[in-house]
Write a protein that holds these residues in place. Structure first.
Motif, PDB file in Angstrom:
ATOM      1  N   THR A 201       0.859  -1.188   0.000  1.00 41.24           N
ATOM      2  CA  THR A 201       0.000   0.000   0.000  1.00 41.24           C
ATOM      3  C   THR A 201       0.896   1.240   0.000  1.00 41.24           C
ATOM      4  OG1 THR A 201      -0.068   0.200   2.416  1.00 41.24           O
ATOM      5  CG2 THR A 201      -1.719  -1.236   1.386  1.00 41.24           C
ATOM      6  N   ARG A 202       0.318   2.388  -0.301  1.00 41.70           N
ATOM      7  CA  ARG A 202       1.104   3.631  -0.324  1.00 41.70           C
ATOM      8  C   ARG A 202       1.690   3.954   1.049  1.00 41.70           C
ATOM      9  NH1 ARG A 202       1.065   6.176  -5.013  1.00 41.70           N
ATOM     10  NH2 ARG A 202      -0.722   6.052  -6.424  1.00 41.70           N
ATOM     11  N   ILE A 203       0.905   3.716   2.105  1.00 37.81           N
ATOM     12  CA  ILE A 203       1.402   3.996   3.453  1.00 37.81           C
ATOM     13  C   ILE A 203       2.567   3.078   3.783  1.00 37.81           C
ATOM     14  CG2 ILE A 203       0.847   3.955   5.922  1.00 37.81           C
ATOM     15  CD1 ILE A 203      -2.032   4.606   5.168  1.00 37.81           C
ATOM     16  N   ALA A 204       2.423   1.804   3.419  1.00 34.25           N
ATOM     17  CA  ALA A 204       3.491   0.837   3.705  1.00 34.25           C
ATOM     18  C   ALA A 204       4.781   1.226   2.997  1.00 34.25           C
ATOM     19  CB  ALA A 204       3.048  -0.562   3.283  1.00 34.25           C
ATOM     20  N   TYR A 205       4.676   1.605   1.727  1.00 36.50           N
ATOM     21  CA  TYR A 205       5.877   1.936   0.953  1.00 36.50           C
ATOM     22  C   TYR A 205       6.548   3.195   1.499  1.00 36.50           C
ATOM     23  CZ  TYR A 205       8.864   2.289  -3.198  1.00 36.50           C
ATOM     24  OH  TYR A 205       9.945   2.344  -4.051  1.00 36.50           O
ATOM     25  N   GLN A 206       5.754   4.213   1.790  1.00 34.68           N
ATOM     26  CA  GLN A 206       6.328   5.432   2.361  1.00 34.68           C
ATOM     27  C   GLN A 206       6.992   5.123   3.703  1.00 34.68           C
ATOM     28  OE1 GLN A 206       5.484   7.288   5.285  1.00 34.68           O
ATOM     29  NE2 GLN A 206       7.086   8.757   4.752  1.00 34.68           N
ATOM     30  N   SER A 207       6.371   4.265   4.499  1.00 39.30           N
ATOM     31  CA  SER A 207       6.909   3.940   5.819  1.00 39.30           C
ATOM     32  C   SER A 207       8.243   3.209   5.720  1.00 39.30           C
ATOM     33  CB  SER A 207       5.902   3.089   6.604  1.00 39.30           C
ATOM     34  OG  SER A 207       4.698   3.802   6.827  1.00 39.30           O
ATOM     35  N   ALA A 208       8.370   2.330   4.719  1.00 42.25           N
ATOM     36  CA  ALA A 208       9.641   1.628   4.505  1.00 42.25           C
ATOM     37  C   ALA A 208      10.748   2.628   4.224  1.00 42.25           C
ATOM     38  CB  ALA A 208       9.501   0.637   3.347  1.00 42.25           C
ATOM     39  N   TRP A 209      10.462   3.622   3.388  1.00 41.42           N
ATOM     40  CA  TRP A 209      11.446   4.650   3.068  1.00 41.42           C
ATOM     41  C   TRP A 209      11.772   5.508   4.282  1.00 41.42           C
ATOM     42  CZ3 TRP A 209      14.829   4.729  -0.494  1.00 41.42           C
ATOM     43  CH2 TRP A 209      14.576   4.177  -1.762  1.00 41.42           C
ATOM     44  N   GLU A 210      10.748   5.880   5.055  1.00 40.65           N
ATOM     45  CA  GLU A 210      10.996   6.733   6.217  1.00 40.65           C
ATOM     46  C   GLU A 210      11.904   6.029   7.216  1.00 40.65           C
ATOM     47  OE1 GLU A 210       8.622   9.520   9.402  1.00 40.65           O
ATOM     48  OE2 GLU A 210       7.900   9.220   7.373  1.00 40.65           O
ATOM     49  N   PHE A 211      11.639   4.736   7.443  1.00 44.58           N
ATOM     50  CA  PHE A 211      12.489   3.952   8.339  1.00 44.58           C
ATOM     51  C   PHE A 211      13.943   3.973   7.858  1.00 44.58           C
ATOM     52  CE2 PHE A 211      14.594  -0.190   8.927  1.00 44.58           C
ATOM     53  CZ  PHE A 211      14.715  -0.208  10.305  1.00 44.58           C
ATOM     54  N   LEU A 212      14.157   3.761   6.554  1.00 40.86           N
ATOM     55  CA  LEU A 212      15.508   3.700   6.014  1.00 40.86           C
ATOM     56  C   LEU A 212      16.198   5.065   6.041  1.00 40.86           C
ATOM     57  CD1 LEU A 212      17.729   2.030   4.706  1.00 40.86           C
ATOM     58  CD2 LEU A 212      16.626   2.388   2.486  1.00 40.86           C
ATOM     59  N   ILE A 213      15.474   6.110   5.641  1.00 42.16           N
ATOM     60  CA  ILE A 213      16.053   7.464   5.628  1.00 42.16           C
ATOM     61  C   ILE A 213      16.518   7.868   7.037  1.00 42.16           C
ATOM     62  CG2 ILE A 213      15.481   9.918   5.361  1.00 42.16           C
ATOM     63  CD1 ILE A 213      15.880   8.649   2.702  1.00 42.16           C
ATOM     64  N   LYS A 214      15.732   7.521   8.052  1.00 43.29           N
ATOM     65  CA  LYS A 214      16.092   7.883   9.425  1.00 43.29           C
ATOM     66  C   LYS A 214      17.366   7.181   9.894  1.00 43.29           C
ATOM     67  CE  LYS A 214      11.503   9.072  11.206  1.00 43.29           C
ATOM     68  NZ  LYS A 214      10.378   8.630  12.062  1.00 43.29           N
ATOM     69  N   ARG A 215      17.674   6.019   9.344  1.00 42.27           N
ATOM     70  CA  ARG A 215      18.877   5.282   9.748  1.00 42.27           C
ATOM     71  C   ARG A 215      20.152   5.966   9.272  1.00 42.27           C
ATOM     72  NH1 ARG A 215      15.062   4.003  11.570  1.00 42.27           N
ATOM     73  NH2 ARG A 215      16.097   5.221  13.186  1.00 42.27           N
ATOM     74  N   PHE A 216      20.020   6.836   8.259  1.00 43.67           N
ATOM     75  CA  PHE A 216      21.189   7.502   7.689  1.00 43.67           C
ATOM     76  C   PHE A 216      21.878   8.420   8.702  1.00 43.67           C
ATOM     77  CE2 PHE A 216      23.017  11.236   5.537  1.00 43.67           C
ATOM     78  CZ  PHE A 216      23.995  10.613   4.790  1.00 43.67           C
ATOM     79  N   TYR A 217      21.124   8.916   9.683  1.00 37.18           N
ATOM     80  CA  TYR A 217      21.677   9.862  10.649  1.00 37.18           C
ATOM     81  C   TYR A 217      22.940   9.298  11.310  1.00 37.18           C
ATOM     82  CZ  TYR A 217      21.941  13.059  14.621  1.00 37.18           C
ATOM     83  OH  TYR A 217      22.370  13.973  15.546  1.00 37.18           O
ATOM     84  N   TRP A 218      22.913   7.993  11.633  1.00 30.51           N
ATOM     85  CA  TRP A 218      24.049   7.360  12.298  1.00 30.51           C
ATOM     86  C   TRP A 218      24.977   6.625  11.345  1.00 30.51           C
ATOM     87  CZ3 TRP A 218      25.525   8.646  16.922  1.00 30.51           C
ATOM     88  CH2 TRP A 218      24.603   9.089  17.859  1.00 30.51           C
TER      89      TRP A 218
END
Length: 420
Positions: A201-218
């Motif tokens: 779903t659109r929410i699921a796909y966006q959520s997968a990206w948000e999780f990954l983008i946030k990991r970049f901080y570290w």
């Protein structure tokens, strides 16, 4: 706050749960779940207080609310809270949060007779309701939820399970440091499979990206993966354009259907992820001007009837100007400068939004003042400064700035910076 019809009906149903059978509880909870979808932020927070979560904890302890029904209710509270970005500490400081944390650790440690479904349910509820878990809890929870998120069946039930799992994962904060061995191969597989098969779903796909983008901080090594391997910018452009294309932006928020309102929330979540991307990423490409252009399109479309979305757009532009690798040329090509100029001309700007606009231009100013030793690059800088200067002069930026400065909204040392 005065009790609304939704709040009153919700509280009436909740008060009857303890004296109802399991089947009756389920019926009431399904009705309660529908009611909470209609709640605004203030109303939502007035209902789901620390005391409310403590009451749920007491009902579980006294066995007047079954675990199955408690999960059904709590997951939906967390789903609505996360999707609508209703940030709150009520659950975090409740007895129920302590109970969940203890049970997750106990279930995770069990070798025999482990209840995998209960463990996943506990993990999802905990993350959906608690936007600030400890890094230790996130490290325990992420692998459990990823097992669900990896499901590839395209039936509606599985899609809902995967959506819930990925939405929960997206709640792991930017500041939580996770070992990439816990998640990277799995999240890459989820994203690549979606790009080929479109099973999420659109929410699921966006959520997968948000999780990954946030990991970049570290973990800065993720930049190559995110930009060149799974192509974040391409996917974000496509998702934003498809969502914006089907939206009737002439409708006011209260006039939108449930489906339209949900899509607006997804756009907001994409813009939030883009803000992180614009601010932190260094592997910047010329093509990213198109990504900025997609945000500019959404901002213009939403500005009349959806102020929250246009606010997110302005914030993401400001974030982009804080990244040293984003060129002024990208902002000009992507029409970010045009859009922000249009915003400060508007009479309905509040103080916060005005400040965001001026901060954007202050950051642009700093970029234009950075002289280059290379002669060719220095000529390009001067040429770009002239282009921006002419645009600002044409739009009457100096007069606007002075009028806002006189209202004491914001003071800048640079004054009318572009002329320096």
């Amino acid at each position: 706050m005065q009790e609304t019809c939704n709040t009153k009906k919700f509280n009436e149903l909740f008060s009857k749960l303890s004296n109802s059978s399991a089947d009756e509880q389920r019926e009431k909870i399904e009705e309660m779940n529908e009611l909470m979808e209609e709640m605004g932020e203030e109303e939502f927070k007035s209902v789901f207080t620390k005391e409310w979560f403590n009451e749920i904890d007491k009902m579980i302890e006294e066995k007047t609310l079954s675990w199955e029904n408690a999960i059904l209710l709590l997951k939906h509270v967390g789903y609505c809270q996360t999707l609508k970005c209703f940030y709150d500490f009520a659950f975090k400081y409740s007895f129920l949060s302590d109970r969940f944390q203890e049970m997750i650790i106990e279930e995770k440690m069990m070798i025999e007779e482990k209840d995998e479904k209960l463990l996943v349910d506990l993990c999802e509820c905990y993350l959906l309701l608690n936007r600030w878990p400890s890094s230790e809890m996130s490290s325990i929870i992420a692998p459990c939820i990823l097992k669900v998120a990896l499901k590839k069946e395209e039936n509606e039930e599985t899609q809902k399970e995967v959506e819930m799992a990925l939405l929960a994962l997206s709640n792991i904060p930017t500041f939580d440091k996770l070992d990439k061995e816990l998640y990277l191969n799995e999240i890459k597989e989820i994203i690549k499979y979606q790009q080929e098969h479109h099973n999420l779903t659109r929410i699921a796909y966006q959520s997968a990206w948000e999780f990954l983008i946030k990991r970049f901080y570290w973990d800065k090594s993720l930049e190559e993966v995110i930009v060149n391997e799974v192509h974040f910018e391409r996917e974000a452009i496509r998702e934003l354009e498809e969502l914006a294309k089907w939206m009737n932006w002439k409708k006011k928020e209260e006039e939108m259907s449930k489906k339209e309102a949900k899509e607006v929330l997804i756009i907001g979540r994409w813009l939030h992820a883009l803000g992180i991307f614009f601010r932190l990423f260094r592997l910047w490409k010329e093509e990213f001007a198109e990504l900025i252009g997609s945000v500019a399109h959404v901002c213009r479309a939403a500005r009349e009837n959806n102020k929250e979305i246009s606010n997110w757009c302005i914030c993401s532009f400001r974030d982009a100007t804080e990244n040293g690798n984003v060129r002024v040329e990208d902002l000009l090509k992507g029409r970010a400068i045009d859009v922000v100029l249009e915003e400060i001309h508007r009479q309905t700007l509040n103080e916060g939004r005005t400040n965001e606009c001026f901060q954007f231009f202050m950051n642009v100013s700093r970029k234009l003042k950075q002289k280059n030793k290379d002669e060719r690059e220095e000529e390009e800088r001067k040429s770009m400064k002239k282009k921006v200067f002419e645009k600002m002069e044409e739009e009457g930026y100096e007069d606007i700035f002075i009028s806002f400065q006189k209202t004491n909204m914001f003071y800048f040392d640079d004054a009318v910076f572009i002329y320096l």
